[in-house]
Design a protein around this motif. Structure first.
Motif, PDB file in Angstrom:
ATOM      1  N   TRP A  37       0.828  -1.187   0.000  1.00  0.00           N
ATOM      2  CA  TRP A  37       0.000   0.000   0.000  1.00  0.00           C
ATOM      3  C   TRP A  37       0.872   1.250   0.000  1.00  0.00           C
ATOM      4  CZ3 TRP A  37      -5.293  -0.267  -0.235  1.00  0.00           C
ATOM      5  CH2 TRP A  37      -5.861  -1.526   0.018  1.00  0.00           C
ATOM      6  N   TYR A  38       0.512   2.186  -0.860  1.00  0.00           N
ATOM      7  CA  TYR A  38       1.091   3.514  -0.860  1.00  0.00           C
ATOM      8  C   TYR A  38      -0.029   4.499  -0.522  1.00  0.00           C
ATOM      9  CZ  TYR A  38       5.595   2.396  -3.086  1.00  0.00           C
ATOM     10  OH  TYR A  38       6.857   1.924  -3.354  1.00  0.00           O
ATOM     11  N   ARG A  39       0.357   5.706  -0.187  1.00  0.00           N
ATOM     12  CA  ARG A  39      -0.639   6.746   0.010  1.00  0.00           C
ATOM     13  C   ARG A  39      -0.098   8.077  -0.520  1.00  0.00           C
ATOM     14  NH1 ARG A  39      -0.545   7.358   6.659  1.00  0.00           N
ATOM     15  NH2 ARG A  39       1.509   8.334   6.821  1.00  0.00           N
ATOM     16  N   GLN A  40      -1.035   8.942  -0.866  1.00  0.00           N
ATOM     17  CA  GLN A  40      -0.664  10.263  -1.355  1.00  0.00           C
ATOM     18  C   GLN A  40      -1.627  11.288  -0.803  1.00  0.00           C
ATOM     19  OE1 GLN A  40      -0.308  10.641  -5.644  1.00  0.00           O
ATOM     20  NE2 GLN A  40       1.030  12.411  -5.412  1.00  0.00           N
ATOM     21  N   ALA A  41      -1.081  12.225  -0.051  1.00  0.00           N
ATOM     22  CA  ALA A  41      -1.868  13.321   0.494  1.00  0.00           C
ATOM     23  C   ALA A  41      -1.767  14.517  -0.451  1.00  0.00           C
ATOM     24  CB  ALA A  41      -1.354  13.691   1.873  1.00  0.00           C
ATOM     25  N   PRO A  42      -2.715  15.419  -0.414  1.00  0.00           N
ATOM     26  CA  PRO A  42      -2.683  16.596  -1.306  1.00  0.00           C
ATOM     27  C   PRO A  42      -1.377  17.369  -1.164  1.00  0.00           C
ATOM     28  CG  PRO A  42      -4.819  16.442  -0.243  1.00  0.00           C
ATOM     29  CD  PRO A  42      -3.945  15.404   0.404  1.00  0.00           C
ATOM     30  N   GLY A  43      -0.747  17.654  -2.287  1.00  0.00           N
ATOM     31  CA  GLY A  43       0.486  18.427  -2.286  1.00  0.00           C
ATOM     32  C   GLY A  43       1.718  17.657  -1.865  1.00  0.00           C
ATOM     33  N   ARG A  44       1.584  16.361  -1.679  1.00  0.00           N
ATOM     34  CA  ARG A  44       2.722  15.557  -1.241  1.00  0.00           C
ATOM     35  C   ARG A  44       2.975  14.419  -2.223  1.00  0.00           C
ATOM     36  NH1 ARG A  44       2.877  14.515   5.122  1.00  0.00           N
ATOM     37  NH2 ARG A  44       5.034  14.110   4.470  1.00  0.00           N
ATOM     38  N   GLU A  45       4.181  13.878  -2.175  1.00  0.00           N
ATOM     39  CA  GLU A  45       4.514  12.755  -3.036  1.00  0.00           C
ATOM     40  C   GLU A  45       3.900  11.470  -2.487  1.00  0.00           C
ATOM     41  OE1 GLU A  45       8.849  14.336  -4.729  1.00  0.00           O
ATOM     42  OE2 GLU A  45       8.714  12.465  -3.593  1.00  0.00           O
ATOM     43  N   SER A  86      -5.630   3.505  15.531  1.00  0.00           N
ATOM     44  CA  SER A  86      -5.144   4.772  16.111  1.00  0.00           C
ATOM     45  C   SER A  86      -4.885   5.804  15.028  1.00  0.00           C
ATOM     46  CB  SER A  86      -3.868   4.512  16.921  1.00  0.00           C
ATOM     47  OG  SER A  86      -4.103   3.576  17.944  1.00  0.00           O
ATOM     48  N   LEU A  87      -5.836   5.971  14.164  1.00  0.00           N
ATOM     49  CA  LEU A  87      -5.655   6.866  13.022  1.00  0.00           C
ATOM     50  C   LEU A  87      -5.510   8.315  13.465  1.00  0.00           C
ATOM     51  CD1 LEU A  87      -8.094   5.114  10.594  1.00  0.00           C
ATOM     52  CD2 LEU A  87      -5.720   5.656  10.071  1.00  0.00           C
ATOM     53  N   LYS A  88      -4.689   9.030  12.707  1.00  0.00           N
ATOM     54  CA  LYS A  88      -4.402  10.434  12.984  1.00  0.00           C
ATOM     55  C   LYS A  88      -4.800  11.281  11.777  1.00  0.00           C
ATOM     56  CE  LYS A  88      -0.257   9.031  15.548  1.00  0.00           C
ATOM     57  NZ  LYS A  88       1.225   9.183  15.655  1.00  0.00           N
ATOM     58  N   PRO A  89      -5.049  12.562  11.976  1.00  0.00           N
ATOM     59  CA  PRO A  89      -5.386  13.416  10.834  1.00  0.00           C
ATOM     60  C   PRO A  89      -4.324  13.375   9.736  1.00  0.00           C
ATOM     61  CG  PRO A  89      -5.932  14.542  12.866  1.00  0.00           C
ATOM     62  CD  PRO A  89      -5.222  13.280  13.259  1.00  0.00           C
ATOM     63  N   GLU A  90      -3.074  13.196  10.105  1.00  0.00           N
ATOM     64  CA  GLU A  90      -2.014  13.147   9.093  1.00  0.00           C
ATOM     65  C   GLU A  90      -2.021  11.860   8.284  1.00  0.00           C
ATOM     66  OE1 GLU A  90      -1.693  13.854  12.364  1.00  0.00           O
ATOM     67  OE2 GLU A  90       0.198  13.025  13.178  1.00  0.00           O
ATOM     68  N   ASP A  91      -2.857  10.911   8.637  1.00  0.00           N
ATOM     69  CA  ASP A  91      -3.024   9.709   7.819  1.00  0.00           C
ATOM     70  C   ASP A  91      -3.989   9.942   6.657  1.00  0.00           C
ATOM     71  OD1 ASP A  91      -3.000   7.844  10.869  1.00  0.00           O
ATOM     72  OD2 ASP A  91      -1.357   8.013   9.421  1.00  0.00           O
ATOM     73  N   THR A  92      -4.617  11.095   6.643  1.00  0.00           N
ATOM     74  CA  THR A  92      -5.545  11.420   5.563  1.00  0.00           C
ATOM     75  C   THR A  92      -4.820  11.433   4.225  1.00  0.00           C
ATOM     76  OG1 THR A  92      -6.998  12.726   6.989  1.00  0.00           O
ATOM     77  CG2 THR A  92      -7.060  13.210   4.626  1.00  0.00           C
ATOM     78  N   ALA A  93      -5.322  10.645   3.290  1.00  0.00           N
ATOM     79  CA  ALA A  93      -4.689  10.517   1.979  1.00  0.00           C
ATOM     80  C   ALA A  93      -5.519   9.581   1.116  1.00  0.00           C
ATOM     81  CB  ALA A  93      -3.275   9.955   2.115  1.00  0.00           C
ATOM     82  N   VAL A  94      -5.156   9.511  -0.146  1.00  0.00           N
ATOM     83  CA  VAL A  94      -5.678   8.456  -1.008  1.00  0.00           C
ATOM     84  C   VAL A  94      -4.718   7.279  -0.895  1.00  0.00           C
ATOM     85  CG1 VAL A  94      -6.290   7.763  -3.349  1.00  0.00           C
ATOM     86  CG2 VAL A  94      -6.743  10.095  -2.586  1.00  0.00           C
ATOM     87  N   TYR A  95      -5.247   6.114  -0.617  1.00  0.00           N
ATOM     88  CA  TYR A  95      -4.443   4.917  -0.428  1.00  0.00           C
ATOM     89  C   TYR A  95      -4.554   4.037  -1.660  1.00  0.00           C
ATOM     90  CZ  TYR A  95      -3.584   6.036   4.444  1.00  0.00           C
ATOM     91  OH  TYR A  95      -3.149   6.642   5.596  1.00  0.00           O
ATOM     92  N   TYR A  96      -3.396   3.621  -2.159  1.00  0.00           N
ATOM     93  CA  TYR A  96      -3.313   2.822  -3.377  1.00  0.00           C
ATOM     94  C   TYR A  96      -2.710   1.453  -3.075  1.00  0.00           C
ATOM     95  CZ  TYR A  96      -3.847   7.328  -5.759  1.00  0.00           C
ATOM     96  OH  TYR A  96      -4.294   8.542  -6.204  1.00  0.00           O
ATOM     97  N   CYS A  97      -3.328   0.452  -3.604  1.00  0.00           N
ATOM     98  CA  CYS A  97      -2.797  -0.902  -3.550  1.00  0.00           C
ATOM     99  C   CYS A  97      -1.913  -1.134  -4.769  1.00  0.00           C
ATOM    100  CB  CYS A  97      -3.971  -1.875  -3.552  1.00  0.00           C
ATOM    101  SG  CYS A  97      -3.547  -3.604  -3.723  1.00  0.00           S
ATOM    102  N   TYR A  98      -0.843  -1.876  -4.592  1.00  0.00           N
ATOM    103  CA  TYR A  98      -0.031  -2.240  -5.743  1.00  0.00           C
ATOM    104  C   TYR A  98       0.369  -3.705  -5.641  1.00  0.00           C
ATOM    105  CZ  TYR A  98       4.609  -2.739  -3.633  1.00  0.00           C
ATOM    106  OH  TYR A  98       5.686  -3.178  -2.914  1.00  0.00           O
TER     107      TYR A  98
END
Length: 119
Positions: A37-45, A86-98
């Motif tokens: 799993w990868y994730r990408q938050a707005p404005g981040r890689e 224990s999710l945190k606001p900084e975990d907010t992102a689109v999560y991608y499976c690969y």
């Protein structure tokens, strides 16, 4: 044709849990298959969150999720899961499976699932 479909995203309050699932078709997972799993938050890689690789099924986690997230799967059902606690606001992102079916194959990606952690 290989396809990966994620599910399980949504809105959750800080401290809550979600379980993401990824179902693969057109490919059979084996001990040679790398999944994760990868994730990408707005404005981040895009960043690696967790993966399973190698014959022994070695797991790798980003430092930011260690102790909170658990990856599992790469099984005969061609699924891979990500349990997020224990999710945190900084975990907010689109999560991608690969998935990379074997070391000589290309990577395949799902369309992504949105995870939003907010009160």
């Amino acid at each position: 044709q290989v396809q990966l479909v994620e599910s399980g995203g949504g809105l959750v309050q800080p401290g809550g849990s979600l379980r993401l699932s990824c179902t693969a078709s057109g490919v059979t997972f084996s001990i040679l298959t790398a999944v994760g799993w990868y994730r990408q938050a707005p404005g981040r890689e895009r960043e690696l969150v967790a993966s399973i690789t190698g014959a022994a099924g070695s797991t790798t986690y980003a430092d930011s999720v260690k102790g909170r997230f658990t990856i599992s799967g790469r099984d005969a059902e061609n699924k891979v899961h990500l349990q997020m606690n224990s999710l945190k606001p900084e975990d907010t992102a689109v999560y991608y499976c690969y998935a990379r079916p074997n070391p000589w194959a290309r990577d395949y990606w799902g369309q992504g699932t949105q995870v939003t952690v907010s009160s």
